[in-house]
Design an enzyme around this catalytic site. Structure first.
Site, mmCIF file in Angstrom:
data_model
loop_
_atom_site.group_PDB
_atom_site.id
_atom_site.type_symbol
_atom_site.label_atom_id
_atom_site.label_comp_id
_atom_site.label_asym_id
_atom_site.label_seq_id
_atom_site.Cartn_x
_atom_site.Cartn_y
_atom_site.Cartn_z
ATOM 1 N N ASP A 226 33.299 85.045 105.835
ATOM 2 C CA ASP A 226 32.401 86.592 106.711
ATOM 3 C C ASP A 226 33.385 87.406 106.288
ATOM 4 O O ASP A 226 34.542 88.005 106.296
ATOM 5 C CB ASP A 226 32.719 85.900 107.944
ATOM 6 N N ASP B 160 32.799 91.141 109.227
ATOM 7 C CA ASP B 160 33.724 91.524 110.180
ATOM 8 C C ASP B 160 34.242 90.864 111.102
ATOM 9 O O ASP B 160 33.913 89.503 111.611
ATOM 10 C CB ASP B 160 32.080 91.865 111.743
HETATM 11 P P1 B16 Z 1 24.385 95.115 111.724
HETATM 12 P P2 B16 Z 1 29.718 89.262 110.013
HETATM 13 C C1 B16 Z 1 27.838 90.294 111.761
HETATM 14 O O1 B16 Z 1 28.210 90.539 110.793
HETATM 15 C C2 B16 Z 1 28.409 90.681 113.251
HETATM 16 O O2 B16 Z 1 29.447 89.877 113.178
HETATM 17 C C3 B16 Z 1 27.753 90.618 114.422
HETATM 18 O O3 B16 Z 1 28.273 91.131 115.655
HETATM 19 C C4 B16 Z 1 26.298 91.594 113.472
HETATM 20 O O4 B16 Z 1 25.225 91.982 114.517
HETATM 21 C C5 B16 Z 1 25.765 91.056 113.172
HETATM 22 O O5 B16 Z 1 26.780 91.475 111.904
HETATM 23 C C6 B16 Z 1 24.858 92.450 112.090
HETATM 24 O O6 B16 Z 1 25.795 93.545 111.971
HETATM 25 O O7 B16 Z 1 23.777 95.682 112.620
HETATM 26 O O8 B16 Z 1 25.177 95.623 110.349
HETATM 27 O O9 B16 Z 1 23.176 95.067 110.489
HETATM 28 O O10 B16 Z 1 30.564 88.405 111.050
HETATM 29 O O11 B16 Z 1 28.855 87.703 109.865
HETATM 30 O O12 B16 Z 1 30.392 89.820 109.034
HETATM 31 MG MG MG Z 2 32.466 87.433 111.980
#
Ligand code: B16
Ligand code: MG
Length: 216
Positions: A8, A10
């Site tokens: 993953d 974030d």
């Molecule tokens: P974006 P992951 C996720 O990433 C985040 O944890 C989540 O908080 C966010 O809303 C989502 O990506 C969408 O991200 O707005 O940049 O498209 O944890 O799956 O890496």
């Molecule tokens: Mg994450």
């Protein structure tokens, strides 16, 4: 036998979870919502942009049309993208490069499985691009975690069977998605003990027994 690791993004590879929080907090304040807290933000880990918006809007009492919601999500993303401009390799979490280098040396394939549509720019700005074999992200999928799609797409791109992949995640939605994809998981981050992962570690800088994990 594990042949590929799907990370993953974030909260596992980079600290962009902090920037998501800052951007959502700013939007909440603009909407007059002052009660949006770090605790609410934790529920946004691993969930899609539109679902994350609902978590913010639920803290207020105003009702928005679908069109207004789209515009609000875009406003948050503009703010997030502005914050991403300052991103560099200092955002890479401790132990990440060492763990990936070790795994690559052992012949493992390295993938990313993130629902973020900003994944390509984050990998490029942090210099992680060169560490990754294949990327599956928000731009490749229609269903967000806890749906398994993002991990199944990653496995397909790595040309591996789901059971040959291990997912590394910091969110409950991500661990549920890994299970639904038929993959074992390593839970990391502040909530690693309560994610329900197959294996647990505080982070990639912990003393992880990769040998036994890779045996499957
Ligand atoms: P974006 P992951 C996720 O990433 C985040 O944890 C989540 O908080 C966010 O809303 C989502 O990506 C969408 O991200 O707005 O940049 O498209 O944890 O799956 O890496
Ligand atoms: Mg994450």
């Amino acid at each position: 036998m594990i042949k590929g690791i799907i990370f993953d993004l974030d909260g596992v590879l980079v600290s962009t979870d902090e920037l998501h929080y800052e951007a959502w907090k700013q939007l909440a304040e603009e909407l007059g919502i002052t009660s949006f807290t770090k605790e609410d933000n934790e529920k946004q880990r691993g969930v899609s942009r539109m679902e994350s918006l609902e978590i913010v809007l639920n803290k207020g009492d105003k009702v928005y049309s679908e069109e207004e919601k789209e515009a609000l999500a875009e406003r948050k993303n503009d703010c997030y993208k502005e914050l991403l401009e300052t991103l560099d390799d200092s955002a890479v979490l401790s132990g990440v490069k060492e763990a990936i280098s070790y795994l690559k040396e052992k012949g493992l394939l390295i993938g990313v499985g993130s629902v973020s549509k900003n994944t390509p720019v984050i990998l490029q700005k942090t210099g992680l691009e060169s560490y990754i074999d294949k990327v599956s992200c928000g731009l490749d999928i229609t269903n967000s975690k806890p749906d398994p799609e993002v991990f199944l797409v990653a496995a397909k791109k790595l040309e591996l069977e789901p059971e040959e992949c291990l997912v590394v995640e910091d969110s409950e939605a991500g661990i549920v998605a890994a299970k639904a994809a038929g993959m074992k998981s390593l839970g990391v981050g502040p909530y690693y003990k309560s994610l329900g992962a197959t294996y647990e570690a505080t982070g990639l800088d912990a003393d992880i027994d990769w040998e036994s994990i890779l045996e499957g």
